[in-house]
Design a protein around this motif. Structure first.
Motif, PDB file in Angstrom:
ATOM      1  N   LYS A 203       0.686  -1.183  -0.038  1.00 36.92           N
ATOM      2  CA  LYS A 203      -0.071  -0.100  -0.077  1.00 36.92           C
ATOM      3  C   LYS A 203       0.841   1.085  -0.030  1.00 36.92           C
ATOM      4  CE  LYS A 203      -4.038  -1.978   1.996  1.00 36.92           C
ATOM      5  NZ  LYS A 203      -4.576  -2.415   3.336  1.00 36.92           N
ATOM      6  N   ALA A 204       2.223   1.304   0.234  1.00 33.77           N
ATOM      7  CA  ALA A 204       2.944   2.395   0.202  1.00 33.77           C
ATOM      8  C   ALA A 204       3.278   3.178  -1.102  1.00 33.77           C
ATOM      9  CB  ALA A 204       4.409   1.960   0.678  1.00 33.77           C
ATOM     10  N   ARG A 205       3.331   4.444  -1.022  1.00 41.02           N
ATOM     11  CA  ARG A 205       3.620   5.081  -2.205  1.00 41.02           C
ATOM     12  C   ARG A 205       5.215   4.740  -2.541  1.00 41.02           C
ATOM     13  NH1 ARG A 205       2.047  10.627  -1.155  1.00 41.02           N
ATOM     14  NH2 ARG A 205       0.078  10.218  -2.228  1.00 41.02           N
ATOM     15  N   LEU A 206       5.429   4.371  -3.705  1.00 38.46           N
ATOM     16  CA  LEU A 206       6.905   4.063  -4.078  1.00 38.46           C
ATOM     17  C   LEU A 206       7.401   5.143  -4.942  1.00 38.46           C
ATOM     18  CD1 LEU A 206       6.881   0.277  -4.735  1.00 38.46           C
ATOM     19  CD2 LEU A 206       6.855   1.619  -2.686  1.00 38.46           C
ATOM     20  N   VAL A 207       8.585   5.570  -4.505  1.00 36.39           N
ATOM     21  CA  VAL A 207       8.999   7.088  -5.286  1.00 36.39           C
ATOM     22  C   VAL A 207      10.485   6.885  -6.014  1.00 36.39           C
ATOM     23  CG1 VAL A 207       9.764   9.372  -4.767  1.00 36.39           C
ATOM     24  CG2 VAL A 207       7.739   8.277  -3.507  1.00 36.39           C
ATOM     25  N   TYR A 208      10.678   7.329  -7.190  1.00 33.04           N
ATOM     26  CA  TYR A 208      11.886   7.542  -7.456  1.00 33.04           C
ATOM     27  C   TYR A 208      12.304   8.829  -7.254  1.00 33.04           C
ATOM     28  CZ  TYR A 208      16.136   8.513  -9.990  1.00 33.04           C
ATOM     29  OH  TYR A 208      17.582   8.773 -10.267  1.00 33.04           O
TER      30      TYR A 208
END
Ligand code: 9MR
Length: 377
Positions: A203-208
Motif C-alpha cells: 500500500k505504500a507510495r513508491l518513489v524515484y
C-alpha cells in the motif's frame, strides 16, 4: 538513551515559546492538510554516539512537533548507517526517530532503500564477492531483496518510500554503475528494488527520488530522469511518484558557482512529461541555498522567500503534488552549512527557522503557497 534524548522523545520540553508565539495561525501541517498535501521535514539523529544532532535538541524537536505531519530520517535508513556488514541491521538510530514520530502522532516516510550511487555504498558492499555470471546476478538480487524485505518489514508504518535515490548521472543522464548493476544489469537492479518494495509494502507510495532542478545546467539530468521514468512504465515497474528534491539555488547568474537561472518553461515541460506518464509528485528535500546572495540578512531572507513562493506555487498547482518535505527546519542543522559554505563565512539561512527557533520569511512563503494552492483529493 541519554536523559536529553529521553526528554526530547517524550516531548517534555522546557523553557520553550509556545507555537502560537512563534508563528501566526495554523501549522504548516494543517495548512497543507487543508489542501490534501502532507507537510513535514527530515531530521537527523546526529553522528553515531553524539548528542549534538538536531534530534537531540529539544527546541528543534518542538518545532517538528508544532509544524510537521510527517518526518523522514535524514541519514539513518541509508545502507552506510544501517548496514555495518552483510548480516547486521543497525536499526537503533532510525528507531529513535520512529518512536518520536509515533509518540507525537506524526507520520513517517522512508529515505532510501537503494541510493544507487557507488559513493554511498558501504565499503563491504563495494567489495562484496557475488561470484561470476548468473550466480552473481542471483546473489546480488538475494542481498538487495533481503535488505528491502527486512527494512520495510521493520517499519510497517512507513507509507511513502524513496525506493531508489539519485541513480541518474547529471553529467549525461546515464544510469550509474554499482556492484549491483554490474551483477544484475542497470534496469534490472532498479526494477528488482521497486518490485521488492511493492511486495513488502503493497500500500505504500513508491518513489524515484532525484535532484534534477529547474535551474539552467540541469538539462541532461532532467532528460535522463524522464528516460528512466519512461523505462519504468514500459517495463511495468511499480513506481508511483517522482520525488523532486528541490534544493533550490537562488538567482545570481553573475556569481561564480551560481546554480543558474530558473528555466520555468523547460521545468514545466519536464513536470508535464512526468505527470503525463501518470506519476505523482513529491517535494522531498526542500531548502534554498543562499551562498551567492549578499550578506544582509533581510535581503537574503526576502530573496529566498520569493524564489520559494514562485517555485512552490508552480509545483502545488499540479494536483499530483502530494507531499512537501523540508530538508531540515532550523538553519544551523542544515547540511548546506558544510556542503556549500558562504564565501564571507556567514552561516547560510536555507531553512524555515533561524538559529533562535524563530520562523523566517521562508516559512511564511511556504505557508502562503499552501494557502493559495488548489485542493486535491
Ligand atoms: O543531508 C544529508 C547529509 O547529512 C549527509 O551527510 C549526506 C550524505 O549521506 O546526505 C544528505 O542528504 C542528501 C539526501 O540523502 C539525498 N539528496 C541530497 C541530500 C543532500 O546532500
Amino acid at each position: 538513551m541519554g536523559a536529553g534524548v529521553a526528554a526530547a522523545a517524550a516531548g517534555a520540553v522546557c523553557g520553550l515559546a509556545q507555537a502560537a508565539e512563534r508563528f501566526n495561525g495554523p501549522s504548516l501541517a494543517a495548512l497543507a492538510r487543508a489542501k490534501g498535501v502532507r507537510f513535514g521535514s527530515a531530521v537527523g539523529a546526529g553522528p553515531a554516539g553524539s548528542l549534538t544532532g538536531a534530534f537531540e535538541d529539544p527546541r528543534y524537536c518542538q518545532v517538528l512537533i508544532d509544524e510537521c505531519g510527517v518526518l523522514v530520517p535524514e541519514n539513518e535508513l541509508k545502507w552506510y548507517v544501517l548496514r555495518p556488514d552483510a548480516k547486521t541491521f543497525a536499526f537503533e538510530r532510525a528507531d529513535r526517530i520512529a518512536a518520536f514520530a509515533k509518540a507525537h502522532d506524526i507520520a513517517l516516510r522512508g529515505h532510501t532503500l537503494l541510493w544507487h550511487h557507488p559513493k554511498w555504498f558501504p565499503a563491504w558492499l563495494t567489495a562484496y564477492d557475488f561470484g561470476a555470471g548468473s550466480v552473481a546476478a542471483k546473489n546480488a538480487k538475494a542481498l538487495l531483496v533481503d535488505h528491502i524485505d527486512k527494512v520495510v518489514a521493520h517499519y510497517p508504518q512507513i507509507d511513502s518510500w524513496d525506493v531508489v535515490n539519485e541513480t541518474v548521472d547529471p553529467k549525461d543522464g546515464s544510469i550509474r554503475r554499482t556492484v549491483f548493476s554490474d551483477a544484475m544489469g542497470q534496469d534490472q537492479t532498479l526494477d528488482v528494488a521497486f518490485h521488492a518494495a511493492r511486495a513488502a509494502a503493497p500500500k505504500a507510495r513508491l518513489v524515484y527520488n532525484d535532484y534534477m532542478g529547474w535551474e539552467a545546467g540541469n538539462e541532461a539530468h532532467r532528460a535522463g530522469v524522464l528516460k528512466l521514468l519512461e523505462g519504468f512504465r514500459k517495463r511495468g515497474t511499480p513506481v508511483d511518484a517522482l520525488g523532486v528534491q528541490s534544493h533550490l539555488g537562488t538567482e545570481d547568474p553573475a556569481a561564480p558557482g551560481s546554480l543558474g537561472q530558473p528555466q520555468e518553461k523547460a521545468w514545466r515541460a519536464f513536470i508535464d512529461e512526468a505527470t503525463g506518464m501518470g506519476y505523482d509528485l513529491l517535494i522531498t528535500e526542500f531548502d534554498v541555498n543562499d551562498r551567492d546572495l549578499p550578506a544582509d540578512v533581510g535581503v537574503r531572507d526576502a530573496a529566498t522567500a520569493s524564489v520559494a513562493k514562485a517555485y512552490l506555487d508552480l509545483m502545488l498547482d499540479y494536483r499530483q503534488t502530494k507531499e512537501v518535505l523540508a530538508w531540515g527546519m532550523v538553519d544551523k542543522y542544515s547540511w548546506l552549512q558544510g556542503f556549500t559554505p558562504r564565501k564571507d563565512g556567514a552561516p547560510q539561512r536555507p531553512t524555515l527557522y533561524d538559529d533562535n527557533y524563530r520562523s523566517k520569511p521562508l516559512r511564511e512563503a511556504v505557508a502562503a503557497a499552501f494557502r493559495s494552492a488548489p485542493t486535491r483529493a
